[in-house]
Design a protein around this motif. Structure first.
Motif, mmCIF file in Angstrom:
data_model
loop_
_atom_site.group_PDB
_atom_site.id
_atom_site.type_symbol
_atom_site.label_atom_id
_atom_site.label_comp_id
_atom_site.label_asym_id
_atom_site.label_seq_id
_atom_site.Cartn_x
_atom_site.Cartn_y
_atom_site.Cartn_z
ATOM 1 N N LEU A 1 6.628 12.687 3.011
ATOM 2 C CA LEU A 1 5.385 11.937 2.932
ATOM 3 C C LEU A 1 4.961 11.584 4.354
ATOM 4 C CD1 LEU A 1 6.183 9.357 0.061
ATOM 5 C CD2 LEU A 1 5.068 11.592 -0.148
ATOM 6 N N SER B 1 1.261 3.617 -3.333
ATOM 7 C CA SER B 1 0.769 4.996 -3.222
ATOM 8 C C SER B 1 1.700 5.982 -3.907
ATOM 9 C CB SER B 1 0.642 5.404 -1.751
ATOM 10 O OG SER B 1 -0.357 4.655 -1.119
ATOM 11 N N THR B 2 2.942 5.566 -4.137
ATOM 12 C CA THR B 2 3.894 6.478 -4.769
ATOM 13 C C THR B 2 4.069 6.164 -6.261
ATOM 14 O OG1 THR B 2 5.860 5.134 -4.268
ATOM 15 C CG2 THR B 2 5.131 6.650 -2.560
ATOM 16 N N LYS C 1 12.951 10.235 -0.232
ATOM 17 C CA LYS C 1 11.869 10.911 0.472
ATOM 18 C C LYS C 1 12.065 10.871 1.988
ATOM 19 C CE LYS C 1 8.852 11.891 -2.935
ATOM 20 N NZ LYS C 1 9.782 11.755 -4.067
ATOM 21 N N VAL D 1 10.995 2.177 -1.495
ATOM 22 C CA VAL D 1 11.057 2.402 -2.948
ATOM 23 C C VAL D 1 11.293 3.880 -3.281
ATOM 24 C CG1 VAL D 1 9.713 0.353 -3.555
ATOM 25 C CG2 VAL D 1 8.523 2.522 -3.199
ATOM 26 N N TYR E 1 0.844 -1.208 0.000
ATOM 27 C CA TYR E 1 0.000 0.000 0.000
ATOM 28 C C TYR E 1 0.877 1.256 0.000
ATOM 29 C CZ TYR E 1 -3.712 3.217 1.664
ATOM 30 O OH TYR E 1 -4.599 4.258 1.812
ATOM 31 N N GLY E 2 1.903 1.229 0.846
ATOM 32 C CA GLY E 2 2.789 2.387 0.937
ATOM 33 C C GLY E 2 3.534 2.629 -0.358
ATOM 34 N N ALA E 3 4.089 1.572 -0.918
ATOM 35 C CA ALA E 3 4.883 1.721 -2.140
ATOM 36 C C ALA E 3 3.986 2.041 -3.333
ATOM 37 C CB ALA E 3 5.688 0.452 -2.383
ATOM 38 N N GLU F 1 8.407 19.374 -0.136
ATOM 39 C CA GLU F 1 8.271 18.661 -1.416
ATOM 40 C C GLU F 1 8.715 17.214 -1.346
ATOM 41 O OE1 GLU F 1 10.167 20.646 -4.612
ATOM 42 O OE2 GLU F 1 8.840 22.388 -4.495
ATOM 43 N N ASP G 1 2.030 15.536 0.845
ATOM 44 C CA ASP G 1 1.341 14.331 0.374
ATOM 45 C C ASP G 1 1.242 13.334 1.531
ATOM 46 O OD1 ASP G 1 1.080 15.428 -2.092
ATOM 47 O OD2 ASP G 1 2.416 14.023 -3.131
ATOM 48 N N TRP G 2 0.098 12.670 1.618
ATOM 49 C CA TRP G 2 -0.181 11.779 2.753
ATOM 50 C C TRP G 2 -0.656 10.413 2.285
ATOM 51 C CZ3 TRP G 2 0.182 12.400 8.049
ATOM 52 C CH2 TRP G 2 0.390 13.704 8.547
ATOM 53 N N LEU G 3 -0.319 9.427 3.067
ATOM 54 C CA LEU G 3 -0.856 8.082 2.869
ATOM 55 C C LEU G 3 -1.644 7.739 4.122
ATOM 56 C CD1 LEU G 3 1.999 8.364 1.378
ATOM 57 C CD2 LEU G 3 1.961 5.893 1.274
ATOM 58 N N ALA H 1 -0.628 10.131 -7.555
ATOM 59 C CA ALA H 1 0.375 9.481 -6.703
ATOM 60 C C ALA H 1 1.002 10.460 -5.716
ATOM 61 C CB ALA H 1 1.456 8.830 -7.562
ATOM 62 N N CYS H 2 1.436 9.918 -4.570
ATOM 63 C CA CYS H 2 2.104 10.719 -3.547
ATOM 64 C C CYS H 2 3.588 10.790 -3.903
ATOM 65 C CB CYS H 2 1.907 10.083 -2.174
ATOM 66 S SG CYS H 2 0.187 10.047 -1.680
ATOM 67 N N LEU H 3 3.941 11.807 -4.672
ATOM 68 C CA LEU H 3 5.316 11.953 -5.147
ATOM 69 C C LEU H 3 6.009 13.116 -4.454
ATOM 70 C CD1 LEU H 3 4.477 11.512 -8.961
ATOM 71 C CD2 LEU H 3 5.184 9.753 -7.350
ATOM 72 N N GLY H 4 5.339 13.682 -3.473
ATOM 73 C CA GLY H 4 5.845 14.887 -2.811
ATOM 74 C C GLY H 4 5.062 16.079 -3.343
ATOM 75 N N LYS I 1 4.668 3.390 -7.805
ATOM 76 C CA LYS I 1 5.648 2.373 -8.203
ATOM 77 C C LYS I 1 4.940 1.072 -8.552
ATOM 78 C CE LYS I 1 9.330 4.846 -6.828
ATOM 79 N NZ LYS I 1 10.519 5.188 -7.566
ATOM 80 N N GLY J 1 7.091 0.607 3.133
ATOM 81 C CA GLY J 1 6.918 0.424 1.689
ATOM 82 C C GLY J 1 7.241 1.691 0.926
ATOM 83 N N ALA J 2 6.704 2.800 1.400
ATOM 84 C CA ALA J 2 6.919 4.073 0.705
ATOM 85 C C ALA J 2 8.393 4.478 0.750
ATOM 86 C CB ALA J 2 6.044 5.165 1.329
ATOM 87 N N HIS K 1 -1.683 15.411 -2.447
ATOM 88 C CA HIS K 1 -2.308 14.132 -2.772
ATOM 89 C C HIS K 1 -2.432 13.301 -1.509
ATOM 90 C CE1 HIS K 1 -1.009 14.270 -7.289
ATOM 91 N NE2 HIS K 1 -1.971 15.122 -7.002
ATOM 92 N N VAL K 2 -3.579 12.651 -1.368
ATOM 93 C CA VAL K 2 -3.802 11.791 -0.210
ATOM 94 C C VAL K 2 -4.245 10.426 -0.711
ATOM 95 C CG1 VAL K 2 -5.051 11.463 1.944
ATOM 96 C CG2 VAL K 2 -4.521 13.788 1.183
ATOM 97 N N SER K 3 -3.495 9.428 -0.318
ATOM 98 C CA SER K 3 -3.832 8.061 -0.692
ATOM 99 C C SER K 3 -4.695 7.514 0.435
ATOM 100 C CB SER K 3 -2.520 7.295 -0.806
ATOM 101 O OG SER K 3 -2.735 6.048 -1.364
ATOM 102 N N VAL L 1 3.220 0.670 6.031
ATOM 103 C CA VAL L 1 2.947 1.554 4.894
ATOM 104 C C VAL L 1 4.150 2.478 4.664
ATOM 105 C CG1 VAL L 1 1.481 3.460 4.089
ATOM 106 C CG2 VAL L 1 0.426 1.454 5.162
#
Ligand SMILES: Cc1ncc(C[n+]2csc(CCOP(=O)(O)OP(=O)(O)O)c2C)c(N)n1
Lengths: 360, 264
Positions: B54, A71-72, B95, B91, A67-69, B51, B72-74, A204-207, A74, B87-88, A214-216, B84
């Motif tokens: 996350l 969301s970006t 960040k 990859v 889920y975390g990955a 920027e 940006d938020w998850l 996507a949450c790319l910054g 990938k 994972g973010a 962006h909110v996933s 989560v």
């Protein structure tokens, strides 16, 4: 001819992932799929393509790492077998609710519970009817060979990103463990940051740069808006049903009877079909390749011209319900299967065909 | 003097930082979440990392943290924020990833995920808001609820025989070789907020410098859940929580070398 090898289904999952430009794998060992992560760790793709491979502390963790990955933006996947997929279902529902493209492979074994490590197709309902909570569907691809296992990794990612939705490869201990000849796909590079921005930059949450953040998330506390979200999901599933049905039909043109079977059952049913034809029984085989979307129209059409269907499954009769829905009472629909890790023999299936459909 | 004369850039003594959004917070008056959000936003702003940051929000009162800090938020499932975030971050090594979690989220349902993320030394900052109760669901017992503390599911007070002991998870986290910075702070006075801000800055700097996991507990109040006024809540926290959850930094070092863990 490309890169021809003799490989196990599970090894091919790993190799195909690296070759299709996958960014990451998060997994937890469970038989009969542990070779997926073992192969990845042996291959060290982080040195070759930059792909990340991580052994998580549980399937609960691995699905949430996904889920975390994902969301970006990938390309990431996980694999497991039945009990592990059960643990993941909360996360799968969140992935579907947040509309995140990703892939997971279920190399099914016999259940319920800890069950057995032998092959099974008893997770059909779990795969196509949700499994987790809420009104969601996964695209479910059912390879019937090691070659299709290779091909569907790339296809799975393609569909996941096309529809922004999780995709499941539903295989089993037979497909995962058997060795077959396979033509491996050519290497595709991983997406660059620019490509990810172009493909998934809208969500996507790319910054956060010069755009709203962006909110996933799968959360929407306003129920009117949540209903709108669900309308959007349903429209997406509808469009998948209309555009992405994949199946194989063998000897259905002149068939009096049609067997419906997927994955390894279909391989066995193909042999049963040959035996039955030698006996003069005109039987065909419909092999759904996508279990969702299910080949409803194709079955409807066949129901108008055959005398009956036999759903052949390695479970206690799950897909047969979907065959019945599609046939809608026009002709008899019977089921035959072995389960709990047992595999039907071609002869057993022919006998079932004769006794349940032809004799009946 | 006309008010318009006064409101001029040269007269500005304080300004809301731009990483904090203008959205009205849903938190109860007196809640600590708002203050903590503000300080996190300030640090992100001051470090110029908006920027590339996350955030991972939990399930709990701060599930909607993404409405308040403009990055940006998850939004994670209950307890799974560290997975989560792993994972973010894995990859996206460029960040800066943080989780923001309550005590139910982090120390009950998500115990496995936080332990293993910290033990792997994931490059993250973890904000752990310990208010000794489940705020979101209406004030049930949390793993950090004190013995004798009444909650919706311990109406006669937490009883060790029935519910076990309060979990001092930060002490456990400090034992893990993957963590580089483990501290317990609070946010009830301007002085405490200043200290908290320093800790938050250190956490984010560690992450920028890829130093492993930084873990920042913030001992907090939940006056609604505790059913007292905000002022009484602060007093109760100081009197009851600070002795059990003493403030201070437990660990500030590089993550451990692998030497003593190696096969011979
Ligand atoms: C799997 C799951 N179980 C239970 C819940 C219900 N739930 C929502 S928030 C919460 C407790 C949150 O408490 P805490 O982490 O202490 O955060 P706070 O609300 O106090 O800030 C629970 C149990 C849920 N959303 N998901």
């Amino acid at each position: 001819m490309g890169d021809l090898r003799l490989m196990k289904g599970n090894e091919v999952v790993a190799e195909a992932a690296i070759r299709c430009g996958c960014d990451g794998y998060f997994g937890y060992p469970i038989t009969p799929q542990s070779e997926v992560m073992e192969t990845l760790m042996l291959r060290k793709p982080w040195e070759e393509t930059g792909m990340v491979v991580l052994q998580a502390e549980s399937e609960v963790a691995s699905i949430n790492m996904l889920y975390g990955a994902a969301s970006t933006g990938k390309k990431v996947f996980t694999s497991s077998s039945s009990p592990g997929i059960s643990l993941m279902t909360e996360g799968i529902s969140y992935l579907a609710g947040a509309e995140l493209p990703c892939l997971f492979v279920n190399v099914q074994r016999g259940g319920p519970g800890l069950g057995t490590i032998q092959p099974s197709q008893a997770d059909y309902f779990q795969a196509v009817k949700g499994g987790g909570h809420g009104d969601y569907k996964l695209i479910v691809l059912a390879p019937a060979s090691v070659q299709e296992t290779n091909d569907f990794m790339d296809l799975g990612f393609e569909l996941a990103f096309k529809y922004s939705t999780p995709v499941m490869l539903l295989t089993d201990g037979v497909i995962g463990q058997m060795m077959e000849k396979v033509e491996l796909s050519d290497f595709k590079p991983r997406w660059t940051d620019e490509e990810i921005e172009r493909i998934s930059g809208e969500w996507a949450c790319l910054g956060k740069k010069d755009r709203p953040r962006h909110v996933s998330t799968s959360l929407e506390l306003d129920s009117e808006k949540m209903e709108q979200n669900n309308h959007r999901f349903q429209a997406k599933y509808q469009s998948i049903q209309e555009n992405e049905v994949r199946y194989e039909m063998l000897n259905c043109e002149d068939a009096d009877y049609v067997m419906v079977a997927f994955g390894s059952s279909a391989r066995i049913a193909q042999k049963s079909m040959e035996i039955a034809r030698e006996k003069g029984i005109k039987v065909g085989l419909l092999r759904p390749i996508t279990l969702f979307p299910f080949p409803i129209k194709q079955i409807e059409e066949l129901a108008g011209r055959v005398k009956g269907f036999l759903s052949v499954e390695m479970n206690a009769g799950q897909m047969v319900e979907d065959v019945k829905l599609a046939v809608n009472g026009k002709v008899p629909v019977e089921y035959f299967g072995r389960y709990g890790g047992m595999i039907p023999t071609p002869g057993e299936i022919v006998t079932a065909l004769e006794q349940k459909l032809i004799g009946g | 003097m006309d008010i318009k004369e006064i409101i001029k850039p040269e007269n500005l003594v304080y300004e809301k930082n731009k990483v904090l959004t203008d959205n009205v917070m849903h938190y109860c008056p007196g809640c600590t979440h708002g203050v903590i959000h503000k300080v996190i936003a300030e640090v992100i702003d001051e470090m110029g990392i908006q920027e590339k940051t996350l955030g991972v929000s939990p399930v709990g009162c701060s599930v909607l943290a993404y409405n308040y800090i403009d990055i940006d938020w998850l939004e994670a499932a209950h307890g799974r924020a560290p997975a989560v975030a792993t994972g973010a971050a894995r990859v996206n090594p460029d960040k800066v990833v943080f989780t923001y979690q309550g005590d139910g989220d982090l120390a009950s349902i998500g115990t496995a995920e936080i332990m293993h993320a910290c033990n792997r030394g994931e490059n993250l900052v973890v904000f752990f808001v310990n208010n000794a109760i489940y705020g979101m669901t209406g004030g049930q017992m949390a793993p950090t609820t004190l013995v004798g503390q009444p909650t919706a599911t311990t109406p006669y007070g937490r009883d060790v025989e029935l519910h076990g002991y309060p979990l001092k998870i930060t002490e456990l986290i400090a034992q893990l070789p993957g963590t580089s910075f483990v501290t317990r702070q609070s946010a009830e006075t301007p002085g405490a907020v200043r200290k908290l801000k320093k800790a938050i800055r250190k956490g984010f700097e560690n992450t920028v410098n890829k130093k492993g996991t930084s873990f920042i507990e913030i001992v907090s109040t939940c006056n609604s859940g505790w059913k007292v006024s905000p002022v009484q809540a602060n007093e109760w926290m100081k009197e009851n929580m600070f002795p059990l959850y003493p403030l201070g930094t437990m660990k500030d070092q590089d993550k451990e070398s692998d030497e003593q863990y190696k096969v011979k």
